[in-house]
Design an enzyme around this catalytic site. Structure first.
Site, short mmCIF file in Angstrom:
data_model
loop_
_atom_site.label_atom_id
_atom_site.label_comp_id
_atom_site.label_asym_id
_atom_site.label_seq_id
_atom_site.Cartn_x
_atom_site.Cartn_y
_atom_site.Cartn_z
NE ARG A 185 7.65 21.14 2.91
CZ ARG A 185 8.95 21.24 3.21
NH1 ARG A 185 9.81 21.63 2.30
NH2 ARG A 185 9.38 20.96 4.41
CD GLU A 217 -7.26 -6.05 2.39
OE1 GLU A 217 -7.31 -5.81 1.16
OE2 GLU A 217 -6.59 -5.35 3.19
CG HIS A 264 -5.88 -1.84 8.89
ND1 HIS A 264 -5.53 -1.32 10.10
CD2 HIS A 264 -6.33 -0.80 8.15
CE1 HIS A 264 -5.77 -0.04 10.11
NE2 HIS A 264 -6.26 0.32 8.94
N GLY A 265 -2.45 -2.98 9.66
CA GLY A 265 -1.67 -3.03 10.89
C GLY A 265 -0.65 -4.15 10.93
N GLY A 316 1.14 -1.55 4.38
CA GLY A 316 1.61 -0.21 4.06
C GLY A 316 2.48 0.39 5.12
CG ASN A 370 -1.84 1.13 1.29
OD1 ASN A 370 -1.44 2.25 1.02
ND2 ASN A 370 -3.08 0.88 1.64
CD GLU A 421 -7.16 0.08 0.73
OE1 GLU A 421 -7.43 1.11 1.37
OE2 GLU A 421 -6.24 -0.67 1.02
CB THR A 479 -5.60 4.46 8.58
OG1 THR A 479 -5.57 3.42 7.59
CG2 THR A 479 -5.63 3.81 9.96
CB THR A 480 -9.51 1.86 6.24
OG1 THR A 480 -8.98 2.51 5.09
CG2 THR A 480 -10.89 1.34 5.92
NE ARG A 482 -9.50 8.87 3.33
CZ ARG A 482 -9.83 8.10 4.37
NH1 ARG A 482 -9.12 7.03 4.68
NH2 ARG A 482 -10.85 8.41 5.13
NE ARG A 531 -7.64 11.51 5.05
CZ ARG A 531 -8.10 10.86 6.13
NH1 ARG A 531 -7.31 10.00 6.74
NH2 ARG A 531 -9.30 11.05 6.58
CG HIS A 532 -3.62 9.22 1.19
ND1 HIS A 532 -4.40 8.56 0.28
CD2 HIS A 532 -3.90 8.67 2.40
CE1 HIS A 532 -5.12 7.65 0.91
NE2 HIS A 532 -4.86 7.70 2.21
CG HIS A 559 -8.07 4.36 0.26
ND1 HIS A 559 -8.33 4.16 1.60
CD2 HIS A 559 -9.25 4.74 -0.28
CE1 HIS A 559 -9.61 4.40 1.84
NE2 HIS A 559 -10.18 4.77 0.72
CG ASP A 612 -2.97 4.73 0.33
OD1 ASP A 612 -2.89 4.60 -0.90
OD2 ASP A 612 -3.91 4.25 1.01
CG HIS A 613 1.58 5.15 4.61
ND1 HIS A 613 0.78 5.74 5.55
CD2 HIS A 613 1.20 3.86 4.55
CE1 HIS A 613 -0.05 4.84 6.06
NE2 HIS A 613 0.19 3.68 5.47
N1 PXP Z 1 -5.89 -3.00 3.68
C1 PXP Z 1 -6.83 -2.00 3.71
C2 PXP Z 1 -8.19 -2.30 3.21
C3 PXP Z 1 -6.50 -0.73 4.22
O1 PXP Z 1 -7.42 0.23 4.26
C4 PXP Z 1 -5.18 -0.49 4.65
C5 PXP Z 1 -4.80 0.87 5.15
O2 PXP Z 1 -4.88 1.81 4.15
C6 PXP Z 1 -4.24 -1.53 4.56
C7 PXP Z 1 -4.63 -2.78 4.09
C8 PXP Z 1 -2.82 -1.34 4.97
O3 PXP Z 1 -2.77 -1.07 6.33
P1 PXP Z 1 -1.38 -0.63 7.00
O4 PXP Z 1 -1.00 0.66 6.40
O5 PXP Z 1 -1.72 -0.56 8.45
O6 PXP Z 1 -0.39 -1.73 6.67
#
Ligand code: PXP
Length: 250
Positions: A18, A155, A200-201, A222, A7, A74, A104-105, A49, A53-54, A47, A9-10
């Site tokens: 910036r 997922e 996630h996480g 991510g 992922n 996403e 985050t989600t 959104r 935002r990102h 993602h 997004d970060h």
């Molecule tokens: N899967 C989904 C559906 C998510 O929304 C996210 C966070 O954007 C992730 C995976 C990745 O999560 P993390 O950034 O905590 O690894």
């Protein structure tokens, strides 16, 4: 083999901090995606959104053009974003809940409550050749409703599992129970004909026990990977994650 979807997004979050609204800036999430692919990632997740935002629209179009692996978009089940997906044609769409104030989600989709709307969107996306995944808690009712929508994937939300490992949880007394929920959820989803992703996480440590969850196709990761990349570089961070995933599968 368990696949890794990164992922990205970060990277866009850092850029927007910036360069918001300027149409350019570093770090480029597309360049990040290409580095992840070169290091062995099996797919790229972004993602788009509603609040942008990102990830921006230009990012998803550039990703579609440039990446060689699978693009997982996403998104919320919102008409504006569905219309973009139908034109963009990612390989797969993962429908997620979206709340403006969340960092985050935060939770999974309530598929039981939104079954009809999700089924309609699933039909539209499939008709355009796009696979569909639903981001849900490992909960039997949500899994059964997901199967009824005709989606190809779920997922499973690993957020509660990951939370159980954090210092605030005081060790991990809940981790075994959360792992069991993921195991049962994956079994139920598989029995209903759904393919199973998770995310996630997840990080380099809490991944280890996930090897006990059957039928997993792909992990979407991510934050921990991008955090590690800040110290060791993106390619090593991807390779370390792939090694951790291979180790968890024994
Ligand atoms: N899967 C989904 C559906 C998510 O929304 C996210 C966070 O954007 C992730 C995976 C990745 O999560 P993390 O950034 O905590 O690894």
């Amino acid at each position: 083999m368990l696949k890794l979807g990164v992922n990205i997004d970060h990277f866009a979050t850092l850029r927007e901090a910036r360069y918001r609204g300027r149409g350019f800036g570093e770090p480029c999430p597309v360049a990040a995606a290409l580095l992840c692919e070169a290091a062995g990632a099996h797919g790229i997740t972004a993602h788009l959104r509603e609040d942008r935002r990102h990830i921006q629209d230009r990012d998803v179009w550039a990703l579609r053009e440039r990446i060689q692996t699978r693009l997982n978009l996403e998104m919320a089940n919102a008409p504006e974003i569905v219309a973009i997906a139908l034109k963009l044609k990612p390989d797969i769409v993962c429908l997620v809940p979206e709340r403006r104030l969340e960092v985050t989600t935060e939770g999974g989709l309530d598929v039981v409550a939104a079954e009809k709307a999700l089924t309609e969107t699933r039909q539209q996306l499939n008709a355009a050749g796009i696979e569909v995944s639903l981001f849900i808690a490992p909960d039997a009712r949500q899994i059964e409703a997901s199967a009824r929508t005709g989606s190809q994937f779920v997922e499973l939300h690993t957020g509660q599992y990951a939370e159980a490992f954090l210092p605030a949880a005081g060790g991990n007394p809940r981790a075994a129970a959360e792992l069991q929920r993921l195991i049962s959820g994956a079994e139920r989803a598989h029995a209903l004909g759904l393919q199973v992703n998770a995310g996630h996480g997840l990080n380099y440590e809490n991944l280890a026990a996930l090897g006990r969850v059957p039928h997993l196709v792909e992990l979407n990761i991510g934050h921990s990977l991008v955090s590690r990349a800040a110290f060791v570089g993106l390619a090593p961070a991807v390779r370390e994650m792939l090694a951790a995933m291979a180790a968890c599968r024994g």
